[in-house]
Design a protein around this motif. Structure first.
Motif, PDB file in Angstrom:
ATOM      1  N   PHE A 212       3.618  11.496   3.171  1.00 39.68           N
ATOM      2  CA  PHE A 212       3.785  10.019   3.209  1.00 39.68           C
ATOM      3  C   PHE A 212       2.737   9.419   3.602  1.00 39.68           C
ATOM      4  O   PHE A 212       2.033   9.815   4.421  1.00 39.68           O
ATOM      5  CB  PHE A 212       4.984   9.824   3.955  1.00 39.68           C
ATOM      6  CG  PHE A 212       6.517   9.870   3.528  1.00 39.68           C
ATOM      7  CD1 PHE A 212       6.915  10.731   2.855  1.00 39.68           C
ATOM      8  CD2 PHE A 212       7.208   8.560   3.570  1.00 39.68           C
ATOM      9  CE1 PHE A 212       8.221  10.766   2.349  1.00 39.68           C
ATOM     10  CE2 PHE A 212       8.487   8.687   2.763  1.00 39.68           C
ATOM     11  CZ  PHE A 212       9.012   9.533   2.428  1.00 39.68           C
ATOM     12  N   LEU A 213       2.330   8.237   3.133  1.00 36.91           N
ATOM     13  CA  LEU A 213       1.289   7.206   3.896  1.00 36.91           C
ATOM     14  C   LEU A 213       1.890   6.174   4.865  1.00 36.91           C
ATOM     15  O   LEU A 213       3.013   5.610   4.258  1.00 36.91           O
ATOM     16  CB  LEU A 213       0.411   6.617   2.656  1.00 36.91           C
ATOM     17  CG  LEU A 213      -0.238   7.294   1.737  1.00 36.91           C
ATOM     18  CD1 LEU A 213      -0.973   6.487   0.643  1.00 36.91           C
ATOM     19  CD2 LEU A 213      -1.356   8.023   2.385  1.00 36.91           C
ATOM     20  N   ASP A 214       1.334   5.826   5.706  1.00 39.94           N
ATOM     21  CA  ASP A 214       1.503   4.809   6.542  1.00 39.94           C
ATOM     22  C   ASP A 214       0.432   3.755   5.916  1.00 39.94           C
ATOM     23  O   ASP A 214      -0.897   4.045   6.308  1.00 39.94           O
ATOM     24  CB  ASP A 214       1.393   4.861   8.105  1.00 39.94           C
ATOM     25  CG  ASP A 214       1.526   3.675   8.553  1.00 39.94           C
ATOM     26  OD1 ASP A 214       1.198   2.566   8.172  1.00 39.94           O
ATOM     27  OD2 ASP A 214       1.400   3.563   9.944  1.00 39.94           O
ATOM     28  N   ALA A 215       0.776   2.894   4.860  1.00 40.58           N
ATOM     29  CA  ALA A 215      -0.036   2.274   3.937  1.00 40.58           C
ATOM     30  C   ALA A 215      -0.434   0.970   4.265  1.00 40.58           C
ATOM     31  O   ALA A 215      -1.028  -0.004   3.326  1.00 40.58           O
ATOM     32  CB  ALA A 215       0.404   2.531   2.839  1.00 40.58           C
ATOM     33  N   CYS A 216      -0.281   0.570   5.553  1.00 45.44           N
ATOM     34  CA  CYS A 216      -0.596  -0.926   5.913  1.00 45.44           C
ATOM     35  C   CYS A 216      -1.851  -1.494   5.518  1.00 45.44           C
ATOM     36  O   CYS A 216      -1.982  -2.561   4.908  1.00 45.44           O
ATOM     37  CB  CYS A 216      -0.559  -1.091   7.515  1.00 45.44           C
ATOM     38  SG  CYS A 216       1.147  -0.610   8.240  1.00 45.44           S
TER      39      CYS A 216
END
Ligand SMILES: *Cc1c(COP(=O)(O)O)cnc(C)c1O
Length: 452
Positions: A212-216
Motif C-alpha cells: 500500500f501507499l500512503d499517497a498524500c
C-alpha cells in the motif's frame, strides 16, 4: 528564463494583520510558549502545516457551485470517481473526510494484536491508527535519512534489507500489508524512487504481502522522480503517478495535501472483498459510499484539485519555492535537512542552538524566536513532539511547512530576513522547561516557561 514564477495571478486577497514585537511578546507568553495556542489572527506568516491550508483555484471555487448534495448517487461522486480512476487506475474509490479516516477504516480491517506494519516512516496518525488496532508500526527508512547533510536524491526510500529481515523475523503471516509513504513526511518530505517502489513490490510478491501507499503527496513524489531518476525526464508526471499506483494494492490519501483542498481524503483498494468490508465501515462512521463524510461541493473541489496538482508548471513552482527557502537558509548558516524536500524545510535546531541542552528543547526555543522576530509560526519536530515516552528522537528539527499557492516570494524573503536576525542571536536564545506535559500528543497542549 531563470526565475520560476508563481503560475497564477491573484483574484481574491485575504489581508494579513501586521503585528508589533510587543504584541508578539505578549501573545507568546499568553500561549505559554506553545504556538498551537496562538490564534491565527496573531500570526503573520503561518508555516505550521501544509495540510488543508492551500489556496483553491478559481476553477475549484466554480466547481463547488456544481456540488450535487444528493444523499445517494450524487453526480459529484461520479465525477470525483472518474478523475481518481483516470489518475490511479483503481476501481474501488472511497471518499473520506480526511487521511486518518482512510487509515482508521483500513487498519480496523487488517490490523489487530500480533500484526506488524512496516513503512519507510509512519506518519503520526498512521502509527496511531495502527497502534490503536493493537498492531505494531515499524519504520524501515534507509540509514542515509538520519544524516541531515546527506544529499541522497531519494532519502525517503525504504531499506530493502531491513524489510527482508523484518519479514524473516516476524513471518509474512503477521504482516497484513507493507506501506510506503510518498513523499516521506516524517523524514523531511523526502521522495521515494520508482526503483525502490518496484523492489518493494518484488519483496511483497515473494512473500504474498499486499503493498500500500500512503499517497498524500503523490504528485510531489512523481515530480521528484521525473527530475531526479534516470529514465523519467521525458515522462509526463501524470504517467509517473499512474506507474506508482499501478504497483500497489491500495492507498490512503489525505486530499488536504496534493488534493489541493481544505478537507477531504480517499481510500483506494483493489481487493473486492476488502473493499466491501471497507464500504460497510465507511457507511457506519463516515457516510454513504457516494459522499463519505463530505459535502458534494467538497468532492467537486477535490476532483478539480486532483487535476491541477499534476500540472507540471504548478509542480515546478511548488518544488522550487520550497528549495528556494532551503537554499537561502543554508546560505545564512542554518543546517537543514538536505536536500530540501517537497513541502517543507526542516532546520536542525540542535546544531543551531548547541548551547541549549536537549532537555531544554532547543527546537521549541527556535520556534519561539521565529515568532518573536517575525510573527512566523513554525513547528517543533523533535523532543516536544516525540520525546513524551522518555526517548528523545534522533533529530531535533524545526519544520517550516509551505502552504500550497498561498504565499508569494516576498513573503518567503521576509521569512528569510527574520531567520537571518534569529541566526545572528542564536547563542542568546533561552531554553525552555515544560510546566505542563499531557500524556498523549503532548505537543498540541504542552505549556512552557523560559529558563536561563
Ligand atoms: C497528513 C498526513 C496524513 C493524515 O492525513 P489527515 O488528512 O491529516 O488526516 C497521513 N499521512 C501523511 C504522510 C500525511 O502527511
Amino acid at each position: 528564463m531563470k526565475t520560476i514564477i508563481e503560475p497564477f495571478r491573484i483574484k481574491v486577497v485575504e489581508p494579513l494583520r501586521m503585528t508589533t514585537p510587543a504584541h508578539r511578546e505578549q501573545v507568546l507568553r499568553e500561549a505559554r510558549f506553545n504556538v498551537f495556542n496562538i490564534h491565527s489572527r496573531d500570526v503573520l506568516i503561518d508555516l505550521l502545516t501544509d495540510s488543508g491550508t492551500g489556496a483553491m483555484s478559481s476553477l475549484q471555487w466554480a466547481a463547488m457551485m456544481q456540488g450535487d448534495e444528493s444523499y445517494a448517487g450524487a453526480e459529484s461522486f461520479f465525477r470525483f470517481r472518474a478523475k481518481v480512476q483516470e489518475l490511479t487506475g483503481f476501481d474501488h474509490i472511497l471518499p473520506t473526510h480526511q487521511g486518518r479516516a482512510s487509515e482508521r477504516i483500513l487498519f480496523e480491517l487488517v490490523g489487530g494484536p500480533g500484526k506488524v506494519v512496516p513503512n519507510n516512516n509512519h506518519f503520526d496518525t498512521t502509527r496511531a491508527n495502527i497502534e490503536h488496532s493493537g498492531a505494531e508500526a515499524v519504520d524501515l527508512v534507509i540509514d542515509e535519512a538520519l544524516d541531515p547533510r546527506c544529499r541522497h536524491p531519494f532519502k525517503g526510500n525504504i531499506d530493502l534489507a531491513k524489510l527482508e529481515a523484518l519479514i524473516e523475523d516476524v513471518g509474512a503471516g503477521r504482516i497484513p500489508l507493507c506501506m510506503v509513504t510518498v513523499t516521506n513526511n516524517s523524514d523531511g518530505g523526502q521522495p521515494v524512487s520508482m526503483e525502490n517502489l518496484k523492489q518493494v513490490r518484488r519483496v511483497c510478491d515473494r512473500h504474498g504481502i499486499p503493498f500500500f501507499l500512503d499517497a498524500c503527496r503523490f504528485a510531489e513524489n512523481a515530480y521528484f522522480i521525473k527530475v531526479r531518476e534516470q529514465g523519467y525526464s521525458n515522462r509526463a508526471v501524470r504517467d509517473i503517478v499512474r506507474e506508482m499506483f499501478d504497483l500497489v494494492d491500495g492507498a490512503t490519501i489525505s486530499a488536504k495535501k496534493d488534493g489541493l483542498v481544505n478537507i477531504g481524503g480517499v481510500l483506494l483498494l483493489r481487493d473486492d472483498a476488502l473493499a466491501e468490508r471497507a464500504s460497510s465501515l465507511l457507511i457506519l462512521t463516515e457516510g454513504f459510499v457516494t459522499y463519505g463524510g463530505l459535502a458534494g461541493r467538497d468532492l467537486e473541489a477535490m476532483t478539480q484539485g486532483f487535476e491541477e496538482v499534476v500540472h507540471e508548471d504548478y509542480l515546478a513552482y511548488r518544488v522550487r519555492a520550497t528549495e528556494y527557502l532551503g537554499e537561502r537558509l543554508l546560505d545564512l548558516g542554518y543546517q537543514i535537512v538536505e536536500p530540501p524536500g517537497g513541502h517543507a524545510i526542516y532546520i536542525d535546531a540542535a546544531a543551531c542552538c548547541n548551547h541549549i541542552p536537549a532537555p531544554c528543547f532547543p527546537g521549541q526555543a527556535l520556534v519561539c524566536a521565529l515568532f518573536r522576530e517575525g510573527g512566523i509560526r513554525a513547528v517543533e519536530v523533535g523532543s516536544v513532539m516525540f520525546g513524551g515516552d522518555g526517548h528523545p528522537p534522533p533529530l531535533e528539527l524545526v519544520r517550516l511547512a509551505i502552504p500550497r499557492r498561498v504565499y508569494t516570494q516576498s513573503h518567503i524573503d521576509y521569512v528569510i530576513e527574520a531567520s537571518a536576525a534569529v541566526f545572528a542571536r542564536r547563542h542568546e536564545l533561552p531554553g525552555l522547561r515544560m510546566t505542563n506535559s499531557p500524556q498523549y500528543l503532548r505537543h498540541f497542549t504542552a505549556e512552557f516557561e523560559e529558563v536561563g
